[in-house]
Design an enzyme around this catalytic site. Structure first.
Site, mmCIF file in Angstrom:
data_model
loop_
_atom_site.group_PDB
_atom_site.id
_atom_site.type_symbol
_atom_site.label_atom_id
_atom_site.label_comp_id
_atom_site.label_asym_id
_atom_site.label_seq_id
_atom_site.Cartn_x
_atom_site.Cartn_y
_atom_site.Cartn_z
ATOM 1 C CG ASP A 278 124.423 -27.892 22.812
ATOM 2 O OD1 ASP A 278 123.784 -28.653 22.073
ATOM 3 O OD2 ASP A 278 124.956 -28.228 23.884
ATOM 4 C CG ASP A 279 125.093 -22.591 23.597
ATOM 5 O OD1 ASP A 279 124.459 -23.388 24.320
ATOM 6 O OD2 ASP A 279 126.274 -22.290 23.805
ATOM 7 C CG HIS A 328 121.180 -25.854 25.579
ATOM 8 N ND1 HIS A 328 121.786 -26.853 26.305
ATOM 9 C CD2 HIS A 328 122.147 -24.935 25.342
ATOM 10 C CE1 HIS A 328 123.060 -26.547 26.494
ATOM 11 N NE2 HIS A 328 123.310 -25.386 25.944
ATOM 12 C CG HIS A 332 123.602 -21.758 28.560
ATOM 13 N ND1 HIS A 332 124.801 -21.938 29.210
ATOM 14 C CD2 HIS A 332 123.648 -22.566 27.468
ATOM 15 C CE1 HIS A 332 125.542 -22.806 28.524
ATOM 16 N NE2 HIS A 332 124.867 -23.209 27.471
ATOM 17 C CG HIS A 422 128.460 -24.679 21.093
ATOM 18 N ND1 HIS A 422 129.489 -25.564 21.278
ATOM 19 C CD2 HIS A 422 127.751 -24.654 22.244
ATOM 20 C CE1 HIS A 422 129.411 -26.052 22.511
ATOM 21 N NE2 HIS A 422 128.367 -25.525 23.122
HETATM 22 NI NI NI Z 1 125.260 -24.465 25.879
#
Ligand code: NI
Length: 465
Positions: A278-279, A328, A332, A422
């Protein structure tokens, strides 16, 4: 800090109450008295000096270790501060209250070969803010010289840089706890960390006084780093004599060019996991792709829309290597805090960016923080998206330690698991080869979320197979 203050007040108490036995004749200035006594530290004596008049109240405790260079350095440091104080007293005009100065010391560590010393100087000069300075060293008793951080890490640039990063993290943590999270820690450099003390067997400490590495307004700031985070950096005799350094991790056997069982698109009922990141994309993502592609492992990337345009090439590479790209959100947010319109914008703008970069529109979303409710799931369903959560949380954002992250992923993996990582943390990316090697040995294949789950239903939430 509290501990230090307590020690300080205890030593003050003892000092004011204790009759000056073994008193020497008074010295100049006429209101100064001094005497010697054993300190609470084995083999170390103290010289106590007091000056008490209408203008000043002073109490100084000098350490006397019997090692000349150490005692001289401590005395010079103390006397310099005391001279400045004396100047201020002389310059002080008619005053109602005396200026105060309290100088004491601590010996947090004392072995046959080394000694850590902290000198604390507290001054309250009329009209100015009270100041609290601290000087500290760890000395080699034989040479009488301070041991530097460079010595401690075996003279290596890379090792020193690692310590600096960890010390800055410690400063950030302290500032966050003090609710000053926006204060920069970039001014902390290696030079500021050259002197350190042995806080305990597993802690390197820097008990800075006020204004010594940050603005005075930040007050005293004590930084510390656990030697457990520096296992490979501290594998040298000096570090091992000062601290309890764990044995280095056994090197992961060089990745055999693993014949990967499944590079194909599907894993119906098979022994597979979906590793998800993620991210990103971030600065470590290309390195991660190299690692995955070398082993033929497939992964799924839940990217932030706001990062996509600048890294379109990285997204194309993900796609070309057979990885899956998911949404995603743009920025955020917690989707549960947004209106339906806000949710649609976060998702659609991100889908559009991914479409521009790769020519494909994703069908899966990972809601930030895993935060979803009926409204969120209904909106996602209307947009044709399924929500993909996870069954294995490596908590890699909390523990920036790749062996912990690897162990957590491997220990909790089950066939059909979705593993959360991540790719914006270098330690998470570092953990990936360990995860792939360990799970490959257990016969796992690494597939995308689509391959793991088959066709997903819009509006549904998935944790694994
Ligand atoms: Ni995230």
């Amino acid at each position: 800090m509290v501990g230090l203050a307590a020690i300080l007040s205890v030593s003050l108490f003892i000092f004011w109450k204790m009759p000056p036995h073994s008193a020497e004749p008074p010295t100049d200035p006429s209101d100064e008295r001094y005497y010697f006594a054993d300190s609470k530290y084995q083999g170390i004596r103290s010289k106590f000096v007091a000056r008490d008049s209408a203008k000043q109240k002073v109490s100084i405790e000098y350490p006397i270790t019997g090692i000349k260079t150490i005692d001289t350095l401590a005395r010079k440091t103390i006397n310099q501060a005391d001279e400045e104080f004396t100047q201020a007293v002389k310059a002080g005009s008619s005053i109602s209250e005396p200026m105060t100065e309290t100088i004491s010391y601590q010996v947090p560590y004392n072995s046959a070969d080394h000694l850590s010393l902290i000198v604390s100087i507290k001054q309250n000069i009329h009209g100015a803010h009270p100041s609290s300075l601290r000087y500290f060293w760890t000395f080699d008793k034989k040479s009488g010289k301070p041991v530097t951080l460079r010595d401690l890490v075996g003279g290596s640039d890379a090792n020193a840089a690692k310590v600096l990063t960890l010390a800055r993290n410690s400063a950030k943590k302290t500032l966050t706890e003090a609710q000053k999270p926006d204060t920069t820690v970039d001014d902390i450099d290696e030079t500021a960390l050259q002197n350190f003390v042995v806080g305990n067997a597993t802690t390197i400490s820097w008990p800075f006084g006020q204004g010594m590495i940050m603005a005075s307004s930040q007050g005293e700031i004590e930084l510390s780093v656990s030697v457990n985070e520096l296992v490979t950096e501290l594998q040298n005799p000096l570090a091992k004599s000062l601290f309890t350094v764990p044995e280095p991790p056994k090197p992961v056997p060089p990745a055999p060019v693993t014949p990967v069982p499944r590079t194909d698109a599907s894993c119906p009922g098979g022994r597979c996991v979906a590793i998800t990141f993620d991210d990103g994309p971030g600065v470590h993502t290309t390195r991660l792709l190299n690692m995955l592609d070398q082993r033929g492992a497939k992964a799924t990337f839940f990217v932030l829309g706001s990062k996509v345009d600048a890294q379109a090439g990285v997204l194309r590479r993900m796609q070309d290597s057979g990885h899956q790209i998911g949404n995603h959100t743009w920025n955020h947010p917690s989707l549960t805090q947004l209106s339906p319109e806000g949710i649609r914008q976060e998702i659609s703008n991100t889908n559009d960016a991914i479409q521009r970069a790769t020519g494909h529109t994703p069908k899966i979303v990972r809601p930030p923080y895993g935060a979803a409710n009926q409204t969120v799931n209904a909106e996602l369903g209307r947009l044709g998206m399924s929500s993909i959560l996870w069954s294995v949380d490596t908590r890699d954002w909390a523990d920036s330690n790749s062996s912990i992250v690897c162990n957590r992923a491997v220990a909790n993996a089950r066939p059909g698991a979705i593993i959360l990582l991540h790719d914006i943390h270098t330690t998470s990316v570092d953990a990936v080869s360990c995860i792939l090697d360990a799970l490959s040995r257990q016969g796992y294949g690494f597939v995308t979320v689509d391959s793991l789950l088959g066709n997903t239903v819009p509006g549904q939430v998935y944790y694994g197979r």
